[in-house]
Every structure is written in C-alpha cells, then in structure tokens.
Design an enzyme around this catalytic site. Structure first.
Site: not given
Ligand code: CAA
Length: 388
Positions: A126, A129, A158-159, A364, A366-368
């Site tokens: 997901l 950069p 990417i883990t 997955e 941040t805390s923020e």
């Molecule tokens: N379940 C299902 N759908 C969801 C959802 C959920 N929990 N949260 C949001 N959605 C949907 C919304 O319903 C919305 O859908 P529609 O467009 O149909 O209305 C859409 O997603 C957009 O939602 P938001 O407007 O709330 O989205 P946003 O752009 O404001 O972002 C955010 C919200 C919480 C900041 C999100 O971007 C986020 O979680 N960011 C952090 C990302 C993250 O955790 N990255 C880590 C990657 S994994 C990793 O770390 C790698 C690894 O290998 C371990």
C-alpha cells in the site's frame, strides 16, 4: 457483555504455541537480530503448526480458527521473536484475509492453500515513498489493456517484500479520483514487470525483511483484480482494521517479554545488599508494566471478538493498536532502565526488545493515524462506548 474467558481448546493452543516460542523462537531471536536473516526455519515450522493460515477455512487448507485464536497464538510467537511474529501477522492479516473476504472463488482456490501452508510467502503493498499516512495519495497507476492490467509505480516499506511470492497491491486508475480510483490486485512475483527494489536497514525487527516493490509495466491478468474496480481503498482499509489487531498483539508480545526479563533481572541483581526488586522504584515499574500489558490485551481481545461477531471494529482496533504500541515502547524503555547499564548492551534481550518495539508505533498506521480513526468515528457518532 464480552466474555474474555478462553475455552479449553484456546488454552491448549496458547500453551502449545508458548512452548514452541520458548524452545525455538526465543533462542534464535538474537541471531536474527545480528544477521538480519529471514526466519525460514520458523516459517516452515509455523506452516506445519497451522499458524500461517489461522483464519483461513479448512476447505482452503487453513486452520479455520477465529481472530481470538489468532491473537492468542500471535502473542506467543511475538513474545518469542517479534521479527518472526510480523511475518506471521502479514501473511494472516494482510494477505490471506483480503483474499478471503474480497476474492472470487477462483482466487481463493488458487492462492489460499499455498499461503496457508507457508509454501508461498505474501506481502501487502500500500505505502509509497510519497504516501504513508495519506494512503489515498498513492501514485502507482493501473490501466486496463485488453485482458490485462498494466501497473506502474513504487511501493515502499513492504514487510516480507524480498521473500514474497504473492503480493496484494494497490494502484489507482487516476490519482484525482482519490479513494474512488483505487484498485486492489493479487500479483505474483513471476508476473512480467514485478521486481524487488531496495532492501531497508532498520533500527530493529531485523529478522523481518522490508523492501521496495517496483512495478514497471507490470502485467496482471484481469481475473487478478481483487474486489471491484475503484473499490480497492475499502479493501485496504477493511484489511488494516484486522491488521492493526495483529500489530497490537505483536506489541503485547514484545512488552510481555520485556516485563519477564525485567522481573527476572530485578530478583537476581543485588544492590545495597539486596535484590533490586525490594526497592519501590523497581516495584512500581513492574506494577505499571503488568497493568498496561493487561489493559492492552483486553483491548485487543475486545476488538478480536467484535471482528469474529462480524461487527464493525475500526475504533476498537485503532484503540488497541495505539494503546498497545505505546505500552510496548514505554515498557521496553522501563525494562532497560531496570537493567541499568546492562540494558544497553547486546547480551541482554531488553536492548533488542527496546529497538523492536518502536516499529509498532509506526507501521500499519502510526499512532497519530489511530487517534485520527478513533476521533473521526467519535465525531461521526460511530463510537459505541466501552461496552463494545
Ligand atoms: N473499512 C472499510 N472502508 C473504509 C474504512 C474501513 N475501516 N475506512 C475508510 N473506508 C472507506 C470510506 O468509507 C470511504 O469510502 P467511500 O469513498 O465509498 O465513501 C473511503 O474508504 C475513504 O475514506 P476516508 O475519507 O475516511 O479516507 P481518508 O483519505 O480520509 O483516509 C485514513 C483515512 C484513516 C487516514 C487512511 O488513509 C489510513 O488508514 N492511513 C494510514 C495508512 C496505513 O495504515 N498504512 C500502513 C500500510 S501497511 C504497512 O505498514 C506495510 C506492512 O507491510 C506492514
């Protein structure tokens, strides 16, 4: 009302994995930390124990267990070795679950058995950069050409990236569409244009490998679109609701290991003619560690039970993740403090645990971001209160 009592089967699962972690994972963890090797022996053992496909139904070669079962086992693995634990967590939470939940019958039959047995390693792509917390700002693109999708872009942090045979990859039809443009795909490492990029050197969790995944006109058959076109962001977010329970559990495993080390050391180490555990300064640290670890676990089990009941658990997962991650960082810091100068040298496990803990606060979401998820849902009226 949530019942937190494990069943007899769950106690057996917990004690089996605890014994395995004590005998095999804990002794190997310092070597993985020193060398940065991927934990292949553990990977194969976990495959045989059924830990790599815990919630995958038996018809697809998995163990057919619940999320609660999964967190009970994952905590033990992470207690033994956090690097091994995150490899298990990504395979279960971030790769198998979205295929199970959003995949077609053909996708489930093709991919789940190999992932659940551990024959194939999975990763989740997901982050980029330029887009971490603002996941929707991704730049990787997907264009339909005949019966294929062509993917271009760079995925970062990417883990399991270097080892992965199967990747769940997110790309956008058009960045201007924001969340409505995102598509999810199942991509195999042999597909043309898929390549592992730079491998990262990290502060901790060194036995877990982290790399870029490069998509250069990567050709993906149309039947490998995961979920609906333009609905990939929902796949990503729903997947992370479960993934965050896994990382919270990892944090508790690390914190519990640090607590065990601090307790043992405080009873052995003497100062001023007595074990340092006799001093209130140490006792309060131990008491606070135990309290926060137990509170973290309760939050995790609440989220896991809601997930098993098919209830929305975005808030509860985020609460569990932020509290457990901050507990792990806090508890490992205090465990180092209990060890004094010895806590700063490699021979003592708390030095590794302190470095391993920090990532829980970051990946997955941040805390923020967890606080943002909780606060947004409170303001939307989606928070149902402590009763869960
Ligand atoms: N379940 C299902 N759908 C969801 C959802 C959920 N929990 N949260 C949001 N959605 C949907 C919304 O319903 C919305 O859908 P529609 O467009 O149909 O209305 C859409 O997603 C957009 O939602 P938001 O407007 O709330 O989205 P946003 O752009 O404001 O972002 C955010 C919200 C919480 C900041 C999100 O971007 C986020 O979680 N960011 C952090 C990302 C993250 O955790 N990255 C880590 C990657 S994994 C990793 O770390 C790698 C690894 O290998 C371990």
């Amino acid at each position: 009302m949530i019942d937190f009592q494990p069943t007899e089967e769950q106690r057996l699962l917990q004690s089996t994995v605890r014994d395995y972690a004590r005998e095999k994972l804990w002794p190997r963890a310092p070597h993985l930390d020193e060398t940065g090797e991927f934990p292949w022996p553990a990977w194969r053992e976990m495959g045989e124990l059924g830990l790599l496909g815990m919630v995958v139904p038996q018809e697809y070669g998995g163990a057919g267990m619940s999320t609660v079962d999964y967190v009970l086992a994952l905590e033990e693995v992470c207690w033994g070795c956090a690097s091994t634990g995150v490899a298990m967590s990504v395979q279960n939470s971030l790769v198998e679950v979205p295929i199970l939940k959003f995949g077609t019958l053909a996708q489930k039959s093709r991919y789940l058995p190999g992932l659940a047995s551990g024959e194939r390693v999975g990763c989740y792509c997901l982050t980029e950069p330029g887009s971490g917390s603002d996941a929707v700002a991704m730049k990787a693109t997907c264009v339909k050409k005949g019966d294929r999708w062509i993917l271009n872009g760079v995925k970062q942090f990417i883990t399991n990236g270097p080892q992965a045979d199967v990747a769940v990859v997110y790309a956008t039809l058009d960045p201007a569409l924001r969340s409505k443009g995102v598509c999810a795909f199942i991509v195999e490492k042999g597909f043309p244009g898929y390549r592992v990029g730079k491998v990262e050197h990290k502060m901790g969790l060194k036995g877990s490998s982290t790399s870029e995944i490069l998509l250069e006109d990567c050709e993906v058959p149309e039947e490998n679109l995961l979920g609906q076109e333009g609905r990939g962001f929902t796949v990503a977010m729903a997947t992370l609701d479960g993934g965050r329970i896994g990382i919270a559990t990892q944090a508790v495993g690390i914190a519990r290991a640090a607590f065990d080390e601090a307790l043992r050391y405080s009873q052995e180490r003497k100062a001023f003619d007595q074990p340092i555990a006799n001093f209130q300064a140490i006792q309060w640290k131990l008491a606070d560690m135990a309290t926060r670890i137990d509170a973290s676990r309760l939050l995790i089990h609440r989220a896991a039970r809601l997930r098993d009941q098919g209830e929305n658990h975005s808030v509860e997962s985020a609460m569990a993740k932020v509290f457990s991650s901050e507990t792990a960082v806090w508890a490992t810091n205090h465990a180092v403090q209990v060890h004094g100068g010895y806590g700063y040298i490699r021979e003592f496990a708390v030095e590794r645990l302190y470095r391993d803990a920090k990532i829980c606060d970051l990946y997955e979401g941040t805390s923020e971001i967890q606080r943002l998820v909780v606060a947004t849902n409170i303001l939307k009226g989606n928070y149902r209160g402590a009763g869960g």
